[in-house]
Design a protein around this motif. Structure first.
Motif, short mmCIF file in Angstrom:
data_model
loop_
_atom_site.label_atom_id
_atom_site.label_comp_id
_atom_site.label_asym_id
_atom_site.label_seq_id
_atom_site.Cartn_x
_atom_site.Cartn_y
_atom_site.Cartn_z
N VAL A 129 0.83 -1.21 0.00
CA VAL A 129 0.00 0.00 0.00
C VAL A 129 0.86 1.25 0.00
N GLN A 130 1.90 1.28 0.84
CA GLN A 130 2.74 2.48 0.91
C GLN A 130 3.44 2.78 -0.42
N PRO A 131 4.04 1.77 -1.12
CA PRO A 131 4.62 2.08 -2.44
C PRO A 131 3.57 2.59 -3.43
N ILE A 132 2.35 2.05 -3.38
CA ILE A 132 1.31 2.54 -4.30
C ILE A 132 0.98 3.99 -3.99
N LEU A 133 0.84 4.34 -2.70
CA LEU A 133 0.57 5.73 -2.34
C LEU A 133 1.71 6.64 -2.75
N GLN A 134 2.95 6.13 -2.63
CA GLN A 134 4.11 6.93 -3.06
C GLN A 134 4.10 7.13 -4.57
N LEU A 135 3.69 6.09 -5.30
CA LEU A 135 3.60 6.23 -6.75
C LEU A 135 2.52 7.24 -7.13
N MET A 136 1.42 7.24 -6.37
CA MET A 136 0.39 8.24 -6.63
C MET A 136 0.91 9.65 -6.37
N ASP A 137 1.72 9.82 -5.33
CA ASP A 137 2.34 11.12 -5.07
C ASP A 137 3.28 11.52 -6.20
N VAL A 138 4.04 10.53 -6.71
CA VAL A 138 4.94 10.81 -7.84
C VAL A 138 4.14 11.26 -9.05
N ALA A 139 3.01 10.59 -9.32
CA ALA A 139 2.18 10.97 -10.46
C ALA A 139 1.64 12.38 -10.29
N ASN A 140 1.25 12.72 -9.06
CA ASN A 140 0.76 14.07 -8.81
C ASN A 140 1.86 15.11 -9.04
N SER A 141 3.09 14.78 -8.62
CA SER A 141 4.22 15.71 -8.83
C SER A 141 4.49 15.93 -10.31
N ILE A 142 4.45 14.84 -11.07
CA ILE A 142 4.70 14.96 -12.50
C ILE A 142 3.62 15.77 -13.18
N SER A 143 2.34 15.56 -12.75
CA SER A 143 1.26 16.33 -13.36
C SER A 143 1.38 17.82 -13.09
N LYS A 144 2.11 18.20 -12.03
CA LYS A 144 2.32 19.62 -11.71
C LYS A 144 3.58 20.20 -12.35
N GLY A 145 4.28 19.40 -13.17
CA GLY A 145 5.46 19.90 -13.87
C GLY A 145 6.76 19.67 -13.14
N LYS A 146 6.77 18.93 -12.07
CA LYS A 146 7.99 18.61 -11.35
C LYS A 146 8.51 17.26 -11.84
N PHE A 147 9.53 17.33 -12.73
CA PHE A 147 9.99 16.11 -13.39
C PHE A 147 11.15 15.44 -12.66
N LYS A 148 11.78 16.11 -11.69
CA LYS A 148 12.86 15.50 -10.93
C LYS A 148 12.23 14.75 -9.74
N VAL A 149 11.86 13.53 -9.96
CA VAL A 149 11.18 12.75 -8.93
C VAL A 149 11.94 11.47 -8.66
N ASP A 150 11.78 10.97 -7.47
CA ASP A 150 12.37 9.68 -7.08
C ASP A 150 11.24 8.69 -6.83
N VAL A 151 11.24 7.60 -7.61
CA VAL A 151 10.21 6.58 -7.43
C VAL A 151 10.59 5.70 -6.25
N PRO A 152 9.63 5.18 -5.52
CA PRO A 152 9.94 4.33 -4.36
C PRO A 152 10.58 3.01 -4.79
N GLN A 153 11.51 2.55 -3.97
CA GLN A 153 12.13 1.25 -4.23
C GLN A 153 11.22 0.15 -3.66
N THR A 154 10.91 -0.81 -4.49
CA THR A 154 10.03 -1.91 -4.08
C THR A 154 10.58 -3.23 -4.57
N GLU A 155 10.24 -4.28 -3.86
CA GLU A 155 10.76 -5.61 -4.21
C GLU A 155 9.84 -6.38 -5.15
N TYR A 156 8.75 -5.76 -5.59
CA TYR A 156 7.80 -6.44 -6.46
C TYR A 156 7.94 -5.94 -7.90
N MET A 157 7.90 -6.88 -8.81
CA MET A 157 8.12 -6.56 -10.22
C MET A 157 7.04 -5.63 -10.75
N GLU A 158 5.77 -5.87 -10.36
CA GLU A 158 4.69 -5.06 -10.89
C GLU A 158 4.84 -3.60 -10.49
#
Length: 579
Positions: free
Chosen positions: A177-206
């Motif tokens: 759940v936490q990586p998914i919420l972090q990915l949603m935050d990343v998507a929100n940052s990108i939609s606002k024009g902030k392209f320097k983002v760090d995606v969360p590190q996760t152990e799942y391929m999907e």
């Protein structure tokens, strides 16, 4: 470097752990119960030794010709398989020693009998009976010990399952759940024009693949933003849509698992995806094990292709997405759209629906098994308590009749003895009917098969033709409704067999146009006029009570051609499906 694994495999492993614990708990219970088989028979046999001891005293004083036969009967009971189980390896030493003590004292009592030592036998009888009583007490203690061991095992197993469930919940919240919420935050940052983002590190391929897709898209947008405004806009739209799809799937997953999975919930989910993707038509087709299908549609229904020509048929060819989990196919999701279909979204949506349906079916089965286990426990308790008590009373009445002197056997005494014996026999018969009802089992959620199994048992007991016409879809009935319908149908059928004198009984189960479920038990017997006279024998009060629990009604009508129809009418657990 993080080692990648599959999210599905992780969930499967957690489920396998729970399945292993529950299976181990079931095997443990079966083994424990197998050692308890025959306890009631052993206690009953040991109890009968006391009666036979007093009977031997009676024959020793009055009828020596039958004395040897009664001695043989006593020894047959004493050395029966039920009592010799006291010498098995798992029996307590106290029980084994007490049984051997009874055997030893019987040898002394037999010596008194064979040598016509009546007074010595009478003097030793109380001590011998007390020894038998102690044997009965030891058997009861051993049975109670096995029950306590079973309860302790069940508590330990449930505690382990609770620990695994809590650990799985925390693990899921932290790793998924936490990586998914972090990915949603990343998507929100990108939609606002902030392209320097760090995606969360996760152990799942999907989740890692989705995060890397976000990161790659952001990098490309950052490189081309100054010179390729149009490409930036295109990527932004793609990211926004991906975020919306993820949110849409997540919200629907929470909604489907928050409430009961019924027609309204599934139809609402279909309507939402239709509006989300701007589709023309969408429907869900569920295929049941008995070959029946249910069609669930969005709010605008499904396309009626009866009036379309060949060109129009080709233009509206539906796209199907199978609802399949491992090797089991539950049906398919069907979509009609004039625009290209988002295959990945619908594959994930179909997977989500599949898991929701599987979890719902598993929950229904667990509820049903819990109901059956509860009724089995009640049946065992009734058999071990009231059943033995009534048998004992019948024996005592018989002994009392023999002990009353002929000059004391007045007409009033004879009448009272007959009334007592008839009352005990009636109570015993009613108890057997109750036990038969409680022991009805439903091994799966298919009520039609359960009714057919019940009717097959009744067909063996009578020459009456019994036919079943079952036309109900499985989703219409909840597990808690199955047992009421099954037992009410059984009660009505048995009443017809016992009292209506029919040659044919027909049972119809169907969903009427009024969206109410009808269960009709029709016979060609003597009619309904006898019901008032035999009201107490028909258990009508129980039938009315079961109908009330189903929020329905039960009534009795005469057929125009003769005979009676018992009609049960009640609402389904959810609205009927279209299809």
């Amino acid at each position: 470097m993080i080692k990648r694994g599959s999210l599905t495999s992780t969930i499967l492993r957690l489920m396998l752990v729970l399945i292993f614990i529950s299976s181990s708990l079931a095997v443990y219970s079966i083994i424990n119960l197998s050692f308890s088989i025959g306890d009631a028979r052993a206690i009953n046999a040991s109890g009968s030794l006391r009666m036979q001891s007093y009977r031997l005293k009676l024959y020793l004083e009055r009828d020596e010709q039958l004395l040897q036969e009664k001695i043989n009967q006593f020894e047959t009971t004493l050395h029966s398989e039920a009592l010799e189980r006291s010498l098995t390896w798992y029996s307590p030493d106290a029980l084994s020693q007490q049984y051997l003590l009874v055997v030893d004292k019987w040898e002394q009592m037999r010596f008194f009998i064979e040598n016509q030592q009546r007074q010595e036998y009478s003097d030793s009888l109380k001590d011998f009976v007390d020894t038998i009583d102690i044997l009965v007490l030891e058997m009861e203690r051993f049975a109670a010990l096995k029950l306590r061991i079973l309860v302790i095992g069940q508590i330990i197993g449930l505690f382990l399952m609770l620990i695994v469930a809590i650990a799985a919940t925390r693990y899921t919240r932290k790793r998924m759940v936490q990586p998914i919420l972090q990915l949603m935050d990343v998507a929100n940052s990108i939609s606002k024009g902030k392209f320097k983002v760090d995606v969360p590190q996760t152990e799942y391929m999907e989740l890692h693949a989705l995060g890397e897709a976000f990161k790659k898209t952001a990098s490309e947008l950052d490189t081309l933003y100054q010179d390729l405004e149009g490409q930036v806009n295109e990527k932004t739209i793609a990211l926004t849509r991906a975020n919306n799809e993820l949110s849409f799937l997540y919200d629907n997953l929470i909604r489907l698992h928050a409430d009961s999975l019924d027609y309204k919930a599934l139809s609402s989910a279909l309507t939402q995806i239709q509006q989300f993707e701007d589709l023309d038509y969408v429907r869900l087709v569920i295929e049941h094990d008995d070959g029946t299908i249910d069609s669930i549609e969005a709010d605008n229904g499904w396309l009626d292709s009866a009036g379309l020509n060949s060109e129009q048929h080709a233009a509206v060819t539906p796209v199907k997405f199978n609802l399949q989990l491992e090797d089991k196919n539950l049906g398919y999701l069907e979509v009609i759209s004039l625009r290209p279909v988002n295959n990945m979204l619908f594959v994930n949506f179909a997977m989500m629906l599949t898991r929701s349906i599987v979890i719902h079916n598993a929950t229904e089965e667990r509820q049903q098994l819990a109901l059956m286990e509860e009724r089995a426990v009640i049946a065992r308790e009734l058999h071990d308590s009231l059943g033995q008590l009534l048998s004992y009373l019948k024996i005592q009445v018989s002994l009392l009749r023999k002990k009353i002197e002929p000059n004391c056997m007045t007409e009033d005494v004879q009448t009272q003895l007959v009334d007592i014996n008839d009352g005990v026999s009636t109570a015993y018969g009613q108890l057997r009917e109750l036990l038969s009802t409680f022991r009805l089992t439903i091994k799966d959620p298919n009520l039609g098969q359960a009714i057919e199994v019940m009717l097959a048992q009744l067909r063996k007991q009578t020459g009456i033709i019994i036919e079943l016409n079952y036309q109900l879809s499985p989703h219409l009935l909840a597990a808690k409704q199955h047992i009421h319908v099954l037992q009410l149908t059984r009660e009505a059928t048995i009443n017809a067999i016992k009292h209506a004198k029919p040659s044919r009984i027909e049972i119809d189960c169907f969903l009427a146009n009024s969206d109410m479920i009808h269960i009709n038990i029709k016979d060609d017997g003597i009619g309904v006029s006898h019901l008032k006279e035999r009201d107490q024998h028909f258990g009508l009060g129980i039938m009315y009570e079961r109908a009330t629990k189903l929020h329905g009604t039960v009534k009795f009508d005469n057929n125009p051609q003769g005979g009676t129809t018992v009609s049960l009418v009640f609402p389904p657990q959810q609205e009927p499906l279209n299809g």
